[in-house]
Write a protein that holds these residues in place. Structure first.
Motif, PDB file in Angstrom:
ATOM      1  N   HIS A  21       0.838  -1.203   0.000  1.00  0.00           N
ATOM      2  CA  HIS A  21       0.000   0.000   0.000  1.00  0.00           C
ATOM      3  C   HIS A  21       0.872   1.252   0.000  1.00  0.00           C
ATOM      4  N   GLN A  22       1.971   1.228   0.783  1.00  0.00           N
ATOM      5  CA  GLN A  22       2.869   2.377   0.857  1.00  0.00           C
ATOM      6  C   GLN A  22       3.583   2.603  -0.471  1.00  0.00           C
ATOM      7  N   ALA A  23       4.037   1.532  -1.111  1.00  0.00           N
ATOM      8  CA  ALA A  23       4.706   1.667  -2.410  1.00  0.00           C
ATOM      9  C   ALA A  23       3.770   2.306  -3.425  1.00  0.00           C
ATOM     10  N   PHE A  24       2.514   1.898  -3.421  1.00  0.00           N
ATOM     11  CA  PHE A  24       1.535   2.503  -4.322  1.00  0.00           C
ATOM     12  C   PHE A  24       1.327   3.971  -3.977  1.00  0.00           C
ATOM     13  N   ALA A  25       1.177   4.277  -2.699  1.00  0.00           N
ATOM     14  CA  ALA A  25       0.951   5.663  -2.275  1.00  0.00           C
ATOM     15  C   ALA A  25       2.126   6.563  -2.667  1.00  0.00           C
ATOM     16  N   GLU A  26       3.315   5.986  -2.683  1.00  0.00           N
ATOM     17  CA  GLU A  26       4.506   6.749  -3.069  1.00  0.00           C
ATOM     18  C   GLU A  26       4.769   6.683  -4.572  1.00  0.00           C
ATOM     19  N   ARG A  27       3.792   6.175  -5.305  1.00  0.00           N
ATOM     20  CA  ARG A  27       3.845   6.087  -6.771  1.00  0.00           C
ATOM     21  C   ARG A  27       5.001   5.222  -7.278  1.00  0.00           C
ATOM     22  N   ARG A  28       5.285   4.164  -6.525  1.00  0.00           N
ATOM     23  CA  ARG A  28       6.311   3.213  -6.964  1.00  0.00           C
ATOM     24  C   ARG A  28       5.677   2.005  -7.635  1.00  0.00           C
ATOM     25  N   GLY A  29       4.371   2.063  -7.891  1.00  0.00           N
ATOM     26  CA  GLY A  29       3.694   0.985  -8.596  1.00  0.00           C
ATOM     27  C   GLY A  29       3.103  -0.060  -7.672  1.00  0.00           C
ATOM     28  N   LEU A  30       2.584  -1.093  -8.298  1.00  0.00           N
ATOM     29  CA  LEU A  30       2.013  -2.239  -7.589  1.00  0.00           C
ATOM     30  C   LEU A  30       3.095  -3.304  -7.553  1.00  0.00           C
ATOM     31  N   THR A  31       3.669  -3.510  -6.404  1.00  0.00           N
ATOM     32  CA  THR A  31       4.883  -4.307  -6.315  1.00  0.00           C
ATOM     33  C   THR A  31       4.667  -5.738  -5.816  1.00  0.00           C
ATOM     34  N   ALA A  32       3.449  -6.237  -5.847  1.00  0.00           N
ATOM     35  CA  ALA A  32       3.187  -7.596  -5.372  1.00  0.00           C
ATOM     36  C   ALA A  32       3.958  -8.609  -6.220  1.00  0.00           C
ATOM     37  N   ALA A  33       4.630  -9.530  -5.556  1.00  0.00           N
ATOM     38  CA  ALA A  33       5.456 -10.516  -6.249  1.00  0.00           C
ATOM     39  C   ALA A  33       4.640 -11.648  -6.863  1.00  0.00           C
ATOM     40  N   THR A  34       3.447 -11.901  -6.314  1.00  0.00           N
ATOM     41  CA  THR A  34       2.625 -13.023  -6.781  1.00  0.00           C
ATOM     42  C   THR A  34       1.157 -12.606  -6.783  1.00  0.00           C
ATOM     43  N   PRO A  35       0.311 -13.365  -7.499  1.00  0.00           N
ATOM     44  CA  PRO A  35      -1.124 -13.086  -7.425  1.00  0.00           C
ATOM     45  C   PRO A  35      -1.653 -13.179  -5.990  1.00  0.00           C
ATOM     46  N   GLU A  36      -1.158 -14.143  -5.217  1.00  0.00           N
ATOM     47  CA  GLU A  36      -1.634 -14.266  -3.834  1.00  0.00           C
ATOM     48  C   GLU A  36      -1.273 -13.033  -3.011  1.00  0.00           C
ATOM     49  N   ALA A  37      -0.064 -12.514  -3.187  1.00  0.00           N
ATOM     50  CA  ALA A  37       0.335 -11.307  -2.456  1.00  0.00           C
ATOM     51  C   ALA A  37      -0.559 -10.134  -2.834  1.00  0.00           C
ATOM     52  N   LEU A  38      -0.896 -10.016  -4.129  1.00  0.00           N
ATOM     53  CA  LEU A  38      -1.786  -8.932  -4.549  1.00  0.00           C
ATOM     54  C   LEU A  38      -3.185  -9.139  -3.971  1.00  0.00           C
ATOM     55  N   MET A  39      -3.682 -10.373  -4.009  1.00  0.00           N
ATOM     56  CA  MET A  39      -5.016 -10.649  -3.469  1.00  0.00           C
ATOM     57  C   MET A  39      -5.063 -10.336  -1.981  1.00  0.00           C
ATOM     58  N   ARG A  40      -4.045 -10.725  -1.232  1.00  0.00           N
ATOM     59  CA  ARG A  40      -4.011 -10.423   0.198  1.00  0.00           C
ATOM     60  C   ARG A  40      -3.984  -8.911   0.431  1.00  0.00           C
ATOM     61  N   SER A  41      -3.211  -8.191  -0.394  1.00  0.00           N
ATOM     62  CA  SER A  41      -3.147  -6.735  -0.239  1.00  0.00           C
ATOM     63  C   SER A  41      -4.487  -6.091  -0.597  1.00  0.00           C
ATOM     64  N   ARG A  42      -5.208  -6.680  -1.528  1.00  0.00           N
ATOM     65  CA  ARG A  42      -6.534  -6.165  -1.878  1.00  0.00           C
ATOM     66  C   ARG A  42      -7.523  -6.416  -0.734  1.00  0.00           C
ATOM     67  N   TYR A  43      -7.459  -7.593  -0.121  1.00  0.00           N
ATOM     68  CA  TYR A  43      -8.317  -7.845   1.043  1.00  0.00           C
ATOM     69  C   TYR A  43      -8.032  -6.806   2.130  1.00  0.00           C
ATOM     70  N   SER A  44      -6.754  -6.588   2.418  1.00  0.00           N
ATOM     71  CA  SER A  44      -6.399  -5.591   3.433  1.00  0.00           C
ATOM     72  C   SER A  44      -6.883  -4.199   3.035  1.00  0.00           C
ATOM     73  N   ALA A  45      -6.842  -3.905   1.745  1.00  0.00           N
ATOM     74  CA  ALA A  45      -7.336  -2.607   1.265  1.00  0.00           C
ATOM     75  C   ALA A  45      -8.850  -2.495   1.459  1.00  0.00           C
ATOM     76  N   PHE A  46      -9.583  -3.592   1.305  1.00  0.00           N
ATOM     77  CA  PHE A  46     -11.018  -3.565   1.609  1.00  0.00           C
ATOM     78  C   PHE A  46     -11.226  -3.302   3.096  1.00  0.00           C
ATOM     79  N   VAL A  47     -10.459  -3.990   3.942  1.00  0.00           N
ATOM     80  CA  VAL A  47     -10.582  -3.809   5.392  1.00  0.00           C
ATOM     81  C   VAL A  47     -10.334  -2.350   5.773  1.00  0.00           C
ATOM     82  N   LEU A  48      -9.328  -1.740   5.152  1.00  0.00           N
ATOM     83  CA  LEU A  48      -8.909  -0.383   5.507  1.00  0.00           C
ATOM     84  C   LEU A  48      -9.541   0.695   4.625  1.00  0.00           C
TER      85      LEU A  48
END
Length: 131
Positions: A21-48
């Motif tokens: 989330h911080q990398a995105f906020a700092e405009r460094r892109g979406l840096t998830a290494a795997t689909p699972e990492a991105l999915m987990r970050s999306r779940y956390s983004a829904f929570v927050l």
């Protein structure tokens, strides 16, 4: 002290989904290494309620124009990743169950999500709901 990550991993939020989330906020892109990492970050983004992150991590071919605010009182209760697989270097799937509660009623979202990698970044494409 940093809070636990909403995605359910034993790591802190700052060292898990918060780093994405911080990398995105700092405009460094979406840096998830795997689909699972991105999915987990999306779940956390829904929570927050990080709607900008959710939209940015959604593939342009299926991305909605906007996301509505969550319903008042919605509480996310947990995430269970059932299965994660790469079909090839550019395509992956993640099966998960996300639990929530709204108005005293429990809800369960069971989905098999599809992801695609473009220019080195993973994006959520769409998903099939399971019963």
């Amino acid at each position: 002290m940093d809070m636990p990550c909403p995605c359910g991993r034993s790591a802190s939020y700052a060292s898990c989904c918060g780093a994405l989330h911080q990398a995105f906020a700092e405009r460094r892109g979406l840096t998830a290494a795997t689909p699972e990492a991105l999915m987990r970050s999306r779940y956390s983004a829904f929570v927050l309620d990080l709607r900008d992150y959710l939209l940015a991590s959604w593939h342009a071919s299926t991305r909605p124009a906007e996301l509505e605010a969550p319903e008042p009182g919605l509480k996310w209760l947990g995430l269970d990743v059932k299965r994660s697989a790469l079909q090839d270097a550019e395509h992956g799937t993640v099966e998960f169950v996300a639990r929530s509660k709204l108005g005293g009623r429990a809800h369960r979202l069971h989905e098999i999500s599809r992801f695609v990698r473009e220019n080195g970044e993973w994006f959520y494409v769409d998903g099939d709901l399971k019963n």
